[in-house]
Design a protein around this motif. Structure first.
Motif, PDB file in Angstrom:
ATOM      1  N   LYS A 144      -6.292   9.361   2.575  1.00 58.83           N
ATOM      2  CA  LYS A 144      -5.422   9.259   3.759  1.00 58.83           C
ATOM      3  C   LYS A 144      -4.313   8.239   3.529  1.00 58.83           C
ATOM      4  N   VAL A 145      -4.644   7.112   2.916  1.00 52.73           N
ATOM      5  CA  VAL A 145      -3.630   6.098   2.611  1.00 52.73           C
ATOM      6  C   VAL A 145      -2.601   6.681   1.643  1.00 52.73           C
ATOM      7  N   MET A 146      -3.067   7.404   0.648  1.00 49.17           N
ATOM      8  CA  MET A 146      -2.165   8.002  -0.329  1.00 49.17           C
ATOM      9  C   MET A 146      -1.243   9.019   0.343  1.00 49.17           C
ATOM     10  N   ARG A 147      -1.751   9.770   1.299  1.00 49.35           N
ATOM     11  CA  ARG A 147      -0.905  10.704   2.058  1.00 49.35           C
ATOM     12  C   ARG A 147       0.206   9.954   2.780  1.00 49.35           C
ATOM     13  N   GLY A 148      -0.158   8.817   3.380  1.00 51.47           N
ATOM     14  CA  GLY A 148       0.843   8.009   4.077  1.00 51.47           C
ATOM     15  C   GLY A 148       1.918   7.504   3.135  1.00 51.47           C
ATOM     16  N   VAL A 149       1.499   7.035   1.976  1.00 44.39           N
ATOM     17  CA  VAL A 149       2.451   6.550   0.973  1.00 44.39           C
ATOM     18  C   VAL A 149       3.362   7.691   0.539  1.00 44.39           C
ATOM     19  N   ARG A 150       2.762   8.845   0.295  1.00 42.35           N
ATOM     20  CA  ARG A 150       3.549  10.014  -0.125  1.00 42.35           C
ATOM     21  C   ARG A 150       4.563  10.404   0.944  1.00 42.35           C
ATOM     22  N   SER A 151       4.212  10.166   2.222  1.00 46.82           N
ATOM     23  CA  SER A 151       5.115  10.485   3.330  1.00 46.82           C
ATOM     24  C   SER A 151       6.169   9.415   3.561  1.00 46.82           C
ATOM     25  N   GLY A 152       6.072   8.309   2.808  1.00 47.68           N
ATOM     26  CA  GLY A 152       7.063   7.251   2.930  1.00 47.68           C
ATOM     27  C   GLY A 152       6.762   6.232   4.012  1.00 47.68           C
ATOM     28  N   LEU A 187       5.204   2.887   5.828  1.00 49.79           N
ATOM     29  CA  LEU A 187       4.902   1.502   5.494  1.00 49.79           C
ATOM     30  C   LEU A 187       3.405   1.254   5.702  1.00 49.79           C
ATOM     31  N   ASN A 188       2.877   0.210   5.071  1.00 58.64           N
ATOM     32  CA  ASN A 188       1.467  -0.128   5.250  1.00 58.64           C
ATOM     33  C   ASN A 188       1.115  -0.297   6.722  1.00 58.64           C
ATOM     34  N   LYS A 189       2.008  -0.919   7.469  1.00 56.83           N
ATOM     35  CA  LYS A 189       1.782  -1.155   8.897  1.00 56.83           C
ATOM     36  C   LYS A 189       1.638   0.172   9.653  1.00 56.83           C
ATOM     37  N   GLN A 190       2.467   1.148   9.308  1.00 54.20           N
ATOM     38  CA  GLN A 190       2.400   2.464   9.958  1.00 54.20           C
ATOM     39  C   GLN A 190       1.115   3.193   9.581  1.00 54.20           C
ATOM     40  N   ILE A 191       0.741   3.120   8.306  1.00 52.98           N
ATOM     41  CA  ILE A 191      -0.492   3.762   7.839  1.00 52.98           C
ATOM     42  C   ILE A 191      -1.681   3.142   8.557  1.00 52.98           C
ATOM     43  N   ALA A 192      -1.684   1.815   8.663  1.00 58.53           N
ATOM     44  CA  ALA A 192      -2.774   1.108   9.339  1.00 58.53           C
ATOM     45  C   ALA A 192      -2.892   1.569  10.785  1.00 58.53           C
ATOM     46  N   PHE A 193      -1.773   1.660  11.476  1.00 53.66           N
ATOM     47  CA  PHE A 193      -1.787   2.097  12.873  1.00 53.66           C
ATOM     48  C   PHE A 193      -2.339   3.512  12.984  1.00 53.66           C
ATOM     49  N   ASP A 194      -1.845   4.414  12.148  1.00 54.76           N
ATOM     50  CA  ASP A 194      -2.281   5.816  12.191  1.00 54.76           C
ATOM     51  C   ASP A 194      -3.782   5.968  11.922  1.00 54.76           C
ATOM     52  N   LEU A 195      -4.303   5.137  11.013  1.00 54.35           N
ATOM     53  CA  LEU A 195      -5.716   5.242  10.639  1.00 54.35           C
ATOM     54  C   LEU A 195      -6.624   4.352  11.491  1.00 54.35           C
ATOM     55  N   GLY A 196      -6.025   3.490  12.315  1.00 53.09           N
ATOM     56  CA  GLY A 196      -6.815   2.596  13.156  1.00 53.09           C
ATOM     57  C   GLY A 196      -7.537   1.521  12.361  1.00 53.09           C
ATOM     58  N   ILE A 197      -6.878   1.045  11.311  1.00 54.22           N
ATOM     59  CA  ILE A 197      -7.453  -0.008  10.471  1.00 54.22           C
ATOM     60  C   ILE A 197      -6.442  -1.142  10.340  1.00 54.22           C
ATOM     61  N   ALA A 198      -6.887  -2.270   9.822  1.00 55.58           N
ATOM     62  CA  ALA A 198      -5.996  -3.418   9.648  1.00 55.58           C
ATOM     63  C   ALA A 198      -5.035  -3.182   8.484  1.00 55.58           C
ATOM     64  N   GLU A 199      -3.862  -3.789   8.594  1.00 56.74           N
ATOM     65  CA  GLU A 199      -2.886  -3.679   7.510  1.00 56.74           C
ATOM     66  C   GLU A 199      -3.454  -4.239   6.212  1.00 56.74           C
ATOM     67  N   ALA A 200      -4.249  -5.289   6.306  1.00 55.17           N
ATOM     68  CA  ALA A 200      -4.880  -5.867   5.107  1.00 55.17           C
ATOM     69  C   ALA A 200      -5.819  -4.868   4.438  1.00 55.17           C
ATOM     70  N   THR A 201      -6.458  -4.034   5.241  1.00 56.79           N
ATOM     71  CA  THR A 201      -7.345  -3.007   4.687  1.00 56.79           C
ATOM     72  C   THR A 201      -6.536  -1.955   3.936  1.00 56.79           C
ATOM     73  N   VAL A 202      -5.379  -1.602   4.469  1.00 52.18           N
ATOM     74  CA  VAL A 202      -4.496  -0.658   3.780  1.00 52.18           C
ATOM     75  C   VAL A 202      -4.077  -1.254   2.440  1.00 52.18           C
ATOM     76  N   LYS A 203      -3.745  -2.548   2.429  1.00 51.94           N
ATOM     77  CA  LYS A 203      -3.350  -3.208   1.186  1.00 51.94           C
ATOM     78  C   LYS A 203      -4.487  -3.176   0.168  1.00 51.94           C
ATOM     79  N   ALA A 204      -5.709  -3.367   0.647  1.00 50.95           N
ATOM     80  CA  ALA A 204      -6.873  -3.314  -0.256  1.00 50.95           C
ATOM     81  C   ALA A 204      -7.026  -1.908  -0.827  1.00 50.95           C
ATOM     82  N   HIS A 205      -6.824  -0.890   0.010  1.00 52.86           N
ATOM     83  CA  HIS A 205      -6.901   0.491  -0.476  1.00 52.86           C
ATOM     84  C   HIS A 205      -5.782   0.772  -1.474  1.00 52.86           C
TER      85      HIS A 205
END
Length: 86
Positions: free
Chosen positions: A30-38, A40-58
């Motif tokens: 899911k994180v990779m899909r967000g990156v592919r869609s362009g 930001l980590n903050k947007q991916i975090a919001f969409d997935l309901g996780i912390a931005e730091a968790t997105v960075k770890a992924h």
């Protein structure tokens, strides 16, 4: 183990340059899909309901598993895995 996320094994087009298949968790996909869609980590975090730091770890885990050095290369790798990561 019950409740533990099971890694998703990418096969076929999921191989990188003829190397062994890449194993990604459902959240990493899911994180990779967000990156592919362009996104930001903050947007991916919001969409997935996780912390931005968790997105960075992924992202760190994705870069290690895909053997790439930056976010752009993750997005390019996502394109080659597109049948499995779309």
């Amino acid at each position: 183990m019950k409740g533990s996320p099971q890694p998703v094994r990418e096969t076929g087009a999921g191989t990188m340059d003829g190397v062994a298949p890449v194993r990604l968790t459902p959240t990493q996909i899911k994180v990779m899909r967000g990156v592919r869609s362009g996104q930001l980590n903050k947007q991916i975090a919001f969409d997935l309901g996780i912390a931005e730091a968790t997105v960075k770890a992924h992202m760190t885990a994705l870069m290690r598993k895909l053997n790439v050095r930056n976010r752009t290369q993750v997005a390019i790798a996502a394109q080659s895995l597109a049948p499995h990561a779309s």
